[in-house]
Every structure is written in structure tokens, then in C-alpha cells.
Design an enzyme around this catalytic site. Structure first.
Site: not given
Length: 501
Positions: A266-267, A270, A296
Site C-alpha cells: 500500500h505505502e 503512494h 489512494e
């Protein structure tokens, strides 16, 4: 003076302002990642004091005059410069009536709230955060009251700040569509779904081996190691100070190795966005102006559409067995795939399964809408949180640490949470477009994630700071946001996974 001359003068001022912003960001990162408990409050005071200088620079008459003049007449500027002026003017319009003293008060209150939240979560005592929380809500309304232009309600204004053109009416319809199809599917799975093996999910794996897995995953996603750092924090996040300094954080749990895998993916999503915006956008002070849902979208895309796919599990399973020291040697690829896709509502948003995740966001959306618009008080939040988790997820919330204190977001601002749900929907819609150009899951199964990164760089990252959310998704997919792509994706995946008719 020509408009290009004005722009060059403005750009010179922006260079200094951006240095201060980067310094503030690094101080915030330090406070959240490595400051000792007693150092959090002093760090917050330092941040607030340095913020005074940023306020002086961004409220200086020469700076404001250039922005207003170029916003009124941008003839002769390049398209990127025009868009940069538009972003700068929007920010100016939101903050121009906020005094230096008030800005300092708000920064200090936010820093104090972060420390109070940490203490409250650790002690499972909402009262330790209650006053700071109420203070921040009051400041949010005060900031909006000071604007020359605002939306119909306080919360509509907050939402528009995060997703330009968005508001309560749009999101009410969006979440109604999610509820109508996700809740019945979860109930069917509970009643009719086949059993899934999960006994191995809490086997302990040392932190050092988990960290090695995190670094492997970030490299697999296609991130430049020379422009990346990995650290830990209470609530994982990613920040950057230009494309050459991107900082990813995660949180390790020895008995929940799987959690770190998806937090890192997830990170890392980003971070990919941050490393791959066009150089021209950074040179012309236009980068990092995408909406939160755009950001997101990519993090949730890598966490779920990529990370929880059969194709990815097929590729990564051997590495998982290797780096976990043989802990999962008796687990088949299929068993691993099914286990990481368990659809079982729980307490914690960040640990939520892909199917129920948006219901966690729904709870936060409904509460934010109510407390920002003054329909409920801060004191009512813990009980309402528990009631909504029971209604939407069928989960009993035993305490506030795992309830309304679990997220850091309410120490900073309001209106962000819906971005996660919107991002999920954007991601599924973008997937369908990407699949027209190449076999996405074949690339994932082969570990060729850089193929995805390159496509996203060209079609998604390159235009995000130049368009509104609606313009952006239309430019990528040819139509506005269509939640049915996401709901169809979920229904197809989970009916098959659970053997439903």
C-alpha cells in the site's frame, strides 16, 4: 512586466517557500517515526514556530499580488504554469484571511492533538483525546468561516478541499451503492461460503525477516532504492520531499506477518506516485497537486488488485517461504491466496479484508459528516462508532483503542477518509482500461510489476496534478467515476473464491 516575468518572480519566491515546506515535512516525519515520547510535544512546538515563517512568506503582499494577477490573466504562461497558478490561487483563497497568530494556534493544536491521541490510544481512554479533538473541530469550522467562498455545509467544504468538485450528495449516492451490494454479499459468505484454512496466519516471523520482505516488495514494485527510505511508525504512512526523497513507513507485528506485506504494498503505491510525476511538474511548482483519492487509488491498487491476486501470490509465495524461514512451507499457493482474501468483518480498518473495507470508511464518513456539521458532539462519537460497527459490519467494539481511537487522521484534518473508498473504485475502473493494453495478471504472475508502473506513469501519474478528479478519470478511462466496475470486481472475485452460486 510580462506574465512570464511575473511567473519567474513568483517561482523565485516559491523556491524558498518549498524549502520551508520540506523542512516542516521532515520534522513531522521525525516526530512520528523516531522522536522519544517526551520529545513529541517540543517537536510539535518547533513545527508550529517554523510554520509561522511559512505563513509570513505565503501572506506577504508581493506573493499574494503575483498570484492574484496571474490568476486573473495567465496569457503567455505554459499550460503547466497556468495549472500551478490555479493550485496556488486555490490555496491562497482558502487561507488568505487566516492571521499568523491563528495559523500558529492551529499548528500547535494539531501537534498537541497527535501526542494526546497517542496517549489516549495507548491507555484506551478517549477522554485523553477528547478536548484536543473538540478543539481541532472548532478550528476547522473557524477556518471555513473565514473564507470568502465556501460550500453549502462545513463538511461539503472539507470534501471539496480533498476532492475538487466532490460533496455530500455525491458521496451519499456512492456509499448507498456500496452498501446495497457489499453488505448482502458479506452475509451470503457468512451463511454459504466454503471454509478457508487460516491456521497459519498468526505464525510468528521475526521482525528482521519481515523487514527484508518489505524491502523486496518495494523493489519489486519498481521503486528507486536510491530515492527511498523505509522506517516504522505507529500508523504507517508515506511522505516525500521531492521525487528524490521518498519515505515509506510500516508497522511490524511478529504474529501477523501478512499485515506487513499489504501495508508495504500500500505505502509503496503512494511512493510510486511520488517518484514518477514528470520532472516538468516539479520544475514548474505544479507537482503533488493530485487529489487524495487519486493517491489512494494507487496504494489500494497495489495492496489489493495486485497484492491479493492469485497471480501475485503465485509469484511471491516462494519468496515468502524463503524469507519467513520456512514458516509457511506447508501452505499451498491456493491456501495462501484464499487466506489473504478472507472476507470477515473485523475491528481494525487497516487490517480489514478487501470486501468489507469500504464499510469501515462508511462509518468514518457518516461520523465526520455529523460532527463537522454540528449534528453530534465529540462525546457522542465513541458510542455511535460502536453502534455503526454493529449495524454495518456486525462487529462488537470492545474498547475505544480498537474503536474511534484507532486512526491518526482525526488529529490532522477532516474529509480525507472517503478518499480511500473512492480510490478503490477508481482503481478497479483503471484496471479495466489497463487490461485493454496488456495482460495485467500475466505480467504480475511473472513478477513484471515495472510494466504496471510504466503504464501508470504514462496514463495516470503524468496528468494527475493537471486535472480535477473527474477530468482525470475521464482522461484515463473515457468515462466519469463508475462504481459498478468496483462492485462487479468484488462480486466476481468473492463469489468464486467462496464457491457461491
Amino acid at each position: 512586466m510580462t506574465n512570464q516575468q511575473k511567473w519567474k518572480k513568483l517561482a523565485g519566491l516559491l523556491e524558498e517557500i518549498e524549502v520551508y515546506h520540506r523542512c516542516l515535512g521532515k520534522m513531522q516525519f521525525d516526530m512520528e517515526c523516531c522522536a522519544p515520547e517526551e520529545g513529541i510535544a517540543p517537536a510539535g512546538e518547533d513545527i508550529a514556530i517554523l510554520g509561522k515563517q511559512v505563513h509570513r512568506l505565503t501572506h506577504a503582499k508581493p506573493y499574494e499580488k503575483l498570484i492574484v494577477e496571474l490568476h486573473a490573466d495567465a496569457e503567455g504562461l505554459t499550460p503547466v504554469q497556468k495549472k500551478a497558478v490555479e493550485h496556488l490561487y486555490d490555496s491562497y483563497a482558502r487561507t488568505k484571511n487566516i492571521s499568523a497568530a491563528l495559523s500558529f494556534e492551529i499548528d500547535l493544536a494539531a501537534s498537541r492533538a497527535y501526542g494526546d491521541w497517542l496517549s489516549a490510544k495507548k491507555a484506551d481512554d478517549f477522554s485523553l483525546f477528547r478536548d484536543s479533538f473538540a478543539t481541532l473541530i472548532g478550528y476547522t469550522r473557524k477556518e471555513i468561516d473565514l473564507r470568502d467562498e465556501k460550500k453549502a455545509t462545513y463538511y461539503d467544504t472539507c470534501l471539496d478541499d480533498y476532492e475538487k468538485g466532490g460533496g455530500i450528495a455525491q458521496l451519499d449516492a456512492f456509499f448507498d451503492a456500496l452498501k446495497a451490494r457489499i453488505i448482502p454479499l458479506l452475509r451470503r459468505i457468512a451463511q454459504e461460503g466454503k471454509p478457508i484454512r487460516e491456521d497459519f496466519l498468526n505464525r510468528p516471523v521475526p521482525v528482521a525477516q519481515q523487514e527484508a520482505m518489505s524491502r523486496y516488495l518495494l523493489e519489486l514494485e519498481g521503486l528507486r532504492k536510491s530515492a527511498l527510505v523505509l522506517m516504522t511508525t505507529e500508523h504507517p504512512f508515506t511522505d516525500h520531499y521531492g521525487p528524490h526523497d521518498v519515505r515509506v513507513t510500516t508497522h511490524y507485528y511478529e504474529e501477523n506477518f501478512i499485515s506487513n506485506i499489504f501495508s508495504t504494498l500500500h505505502e509503496g503505491g503512494h511512493a510510486l506516485f511520488m517518484q514518477n510525476e514528470p520532472k516538468e511538474l516539479y520544475d514548474e511548482h505544479c507537482a503533488d497537486n493530485m487529489s487524495c483519492a487519486m493517491h489512494e487509488c494507487i496504494s489500494r491498487f497495489y495492496e489489493n488488485i495486485v497484492g491479493r491476486s492469485e497471480a501475485f501470490i503465485h509469484f511471491v509465495a516462494p519468496k515468502l517461504r524463503e524469507l519467513s524461514g520456512g514458516v509457511f512451507d506447508d501452505v499451498s499457493e491456493r491456501e495462501l491466496y484464499e487466506a489473504v482474501n478472507l472476507a470477515r468483518p473485523g475491528l481494525i480498518r487497516m487490517e480489514a479484508d478487501e470486501l468489507s473495507y469500504c464499510l469501515h470508511i462508511l462509518v468514518r464518513y457518516e461520523l465526520e459528516k455529523a460532527f463537522i456539521n454540528g449534528e453530534i458532539t465529540v462525546d457522542e462519537i465513541p458510542a455511535l462508532w460502536k453502534a455503526k460497527y454493529g449495524e454495518y459490519l456486525g462487529v462488537e467494539v470492545p474498547d475505544d483503542a480498537r474503536g474511534c481511537l484507532q486512526d491518526v487522521h482525526w488529529t490532522m484534518s477532516y474529509g480525507y477518509f472517503p478518499s480511500y473508498a473512492l480510490g478503490n473504485a477508481y482503481g478497479a475502473q483503471i484496471l479495466r482500461t489497463m487490461e485493454k493494453d496488456f495482460d495485467v495478471y500475466a505480467a504480475i504472475a511473472a513478477g513484471e510489476l515495472t510494466k504496471l508502473r510504466d503504464w501508470l506513469t504514462e496514463h495516470v501519474f503524468a496528468i494527475a496534478s493537471l486535472k480535477t478528479p473527474d477530468e482525470w478519470i475521464r482522461a484515463i478511462t473515457g468515462e466519469g467515476l463508475n462504481v459498478n466496475y468496483y462492485l462487479d470486481y468484488l462480486e466476481e472475485k468473492f463469489t468464486k473464491l467462496y464457491g457461491l452460486q
